[in-house]
Design a protein around this motif. Structure first.
Motif, short mmCIF file in Angstrom:
data_model
loop_
_atom_site.label_atom_id
_atom_site.label_comp_id
_atom_site.label_asym_id
_atom_site.label_seq_id
_atom_site.Cartn_x
_atom_site.Cartn_y
_atom_site.Cartn_z
N LEU A 156 -3.04 4.87 -6.68
CA LEU A 156 -2.76 3.67 -7.48
C LEU A 156 -2.99 3.96 -8.96
CD1 LEU A 156 -1.95 0.72 -7.09
CD2 LEU A 156 -4.36 0.12 -7.02
N LEU A 194 -8.49 3.53 1.70
CA LEU A 194 -8.86 2.97 0.40
C LEU A 194 -9.06 4.08 -0.65
CD1 LEU A 194 -11.27 0.14 1.59
CD2 LEU A 194 -8.95 -0.12 0.70
N ARG A 236 -10.17 3.18 7.63
CA ARG A 236 -10.06 2.36 6.42
C ARG A 236 -10.66 2.97 5.14
NH1 ARG A 236 -9.85 -3.54 5.74
NH2 ARG A 236 -11.41 -4.17 4.24
N SER A 244 -7.59 0.33 -11.28
CA SER A 244 -7.31 0.88 -9.96
C SER A 244 -8.44 0.56 -8.98
CB SER A 244 -7.11 2.39 -10.06
OG SER A 244 -6.89 2.92 -8.80
N ALA A 245 -9.70 0.71 -9.46
CA ALA A 245 -10.86 0.41 -8.61
C ALA A 245 -10.89 -1.08 -8.24
CB ALA A 245 -12.14 0.81 -9.32
N VAL A 292 0.84 -1.21 0.00
CA VAL A 292 0.00 0.00 0.00
C VAL A 292 0.87 1.25 0.00
CG1 VAL A 292 -1.60 1.37 1.41
CG2 VAL A 292 -2.02 -1.06 1.08
N VAL A 311 1.19 4.14 -2.86
CA VAL A 311 0.82 5.51 -2.51
C VAL A 311 1.99 6.47 -2.80
CG1 VAL A 311 0.26 7.06 -0.58
CG2 VAL A 311 -0.95 4.89 -0.82
N LEU A 326 -5.67 5.18 -1.63
CA LEU A 326 -5.06 4.10 -2.41
C LEU A 326 -5.60 4.11 -3.85
CD1 LEU A 326 -3.20 1.63 -2.54
CD2 LEU A 326 -5.12 0.23 -1.80
N PHE A 327 -6.92 4.26 -3.99
CA PHE A 327 -7.54 4.29 -5.33
C PHE A 327 -6.95 5.42 -6.18
CE2 PHE A 327 -10.90 6.38 -7.90
CZ PHE A 327 -10.97 5.44 -8.92
N ALA A 342 -7.90 -5.08 -2.43
CA ALA A 342 -7.15 -4.67 -1.23
C ALA A 342 -8.09 -4.53 -0.04
CB ALA A 342 -6.42 -3.36 -1.49
N ALA A 343 -9.32 -4.04 -0.31
CA ALA A 343 -10.29 -3.84 0.78
C ALA A 343 -10.60 -5.15 1.49
CB ALA A 343 -11.57 -3.23 0.22
N THR A 358 -8.19 -1.82 -5.71
CA THR A 358 -8.57 -1.25 -4.41
C THR A 358 -9.63 -2.12 -3.73
OG1 THR A 358 -8.13 0.95 -5.29
CG2 THR A 358 -9.38 0.86 -3.25
#
Ligand SMILES: [Zn+2]
Length: 277
Positions: free
Chosen positions: A141, A134, A130, A165-166, A37, A41, A137-138, A172-173, A169
């Motif tokens: 990323l 996210l 969180r 990217s979505a 992450v 970033v 990150l989106f 990752a979530a 993410t």
């Protein structure tokens, strides 16, 4: 300006090598998910300052990598950032600072911007946890994908980059732990500083220390001596700097492998990471 791939790869290199140094010297180790992450970033944030390069919003043209990442939305954002930066420049310039009609390489290319953005994101993550991680990150990323895989992303367009990217993410979530990520703001700030250093090695420089007056200018352009400066997009950047950074990024990533860390520290205890019981 230095090319997008060089900026993004530099961001990844700095975070990965910095993490390796911190682990070896201080024994603080990032968990693999955290490392992934923060690296994404930092790589994405290393393109953020160029959100001050505006283009033609409705024609979907122009702008730097950061301005094209989400199509018309990011182009509009870049237009706003450029105009706001120009406003701050015109309000705070001295007589010795040249007159400008464009805000590129002003407000977003200062140390104070990097620090304030990093602190702002840290506060956001501390407040919302969180979802904020996210969201950051989106955004970063997509920038990192557009930066590192520039040719691939350019050919497929902003919609594909945004969708990838979505999707990552969302993945990752489900994989990331609910708590933690205290260094997201730090990764943003570090990424911005890496961008400034990248711009400084070209002969244009950055107004790094604004608003501190230097030689009568509040927007004094800090740069490296021309003997060691790099021509942006030139042969050295394409054939030496970018491949070299890519190799260093791979070595620095391998450095984070627990077994290699154990070999370096000689302790056999590089895991568990700090924060674990
Ligand atoms: Zn720049």
């Amino acid at each position: 300006m230095v090319m997008g791939p060089t900026h993004a790869t530099s961001g990844a290199v700095v975070w990965l090598s910095g993490g390796g140094i911190v682990t070896t010297v201080l024994g603080y180790s990032q968990q693999p998910a955290e490392l992934a992450v923060y690296t994404a970033v930092c790589a994405g944030a290393a393109l953020l300052p160029d959100l001050d390069v505006s283009g033609r919003v409705f024609r979907m043209r122009g702008g730097a990598t950061a301005a094209r990442v989400f199509g018309i939305v990011s182009l509009f954002l870049a237009e706003c950032v450029e105009k706001m930066s120009l406003g701050v420049y015109l309000l705070t310039r001295t007589k010795r600072d040249p007159h400008r009609r464009n805000g590129h390489r002003t407000l977003t290319h200062t140390l104070i911007f990097a620090v304030l953005l990093g602190v702002g994101v840290s506060l956001l993550v501390a407040r919302f946890g969180r979802p904020a991680v996210l969201g950051v990150l989106f955004f970063t990323l997509a920038l990192a994908i557009r930066g590192v895989m520039a040719e691939w992303a350019r050919k497929r367009g902003w919609l594909v980059t945004t969708t990838v990217s979505a999707a990552v993410t969302l993945l990752a979530a489900s994989a990331l732990p609910a708590e933690g990520y205290p260094l997201v703001g730090v990764a943003i700030g570090v990424g911005c500083v890496v961008h400034l250093l990248g711009d400084m090695i070209t002969h244009h420089g950055c107004p790094l220390l604004w608003p501190i007056p230097i030689r009568g200018r509040t927007w004094y352009q800090v740069t490296v001596p021309s003997a060691v400066s790099v021509r942006a997009g030139g042969t050295f950047e394409k054939l030496v700097l970018l491949p070299g950074l890519t190799v260093v990024a791979c070595v620095a990533a391998a450095w984070q492998v627990p077994e290699i860390q154990d070999l370096l520290t000689g302790s056999g205890t590089s895991r568990p990471a700090a924060g674990d019981p």
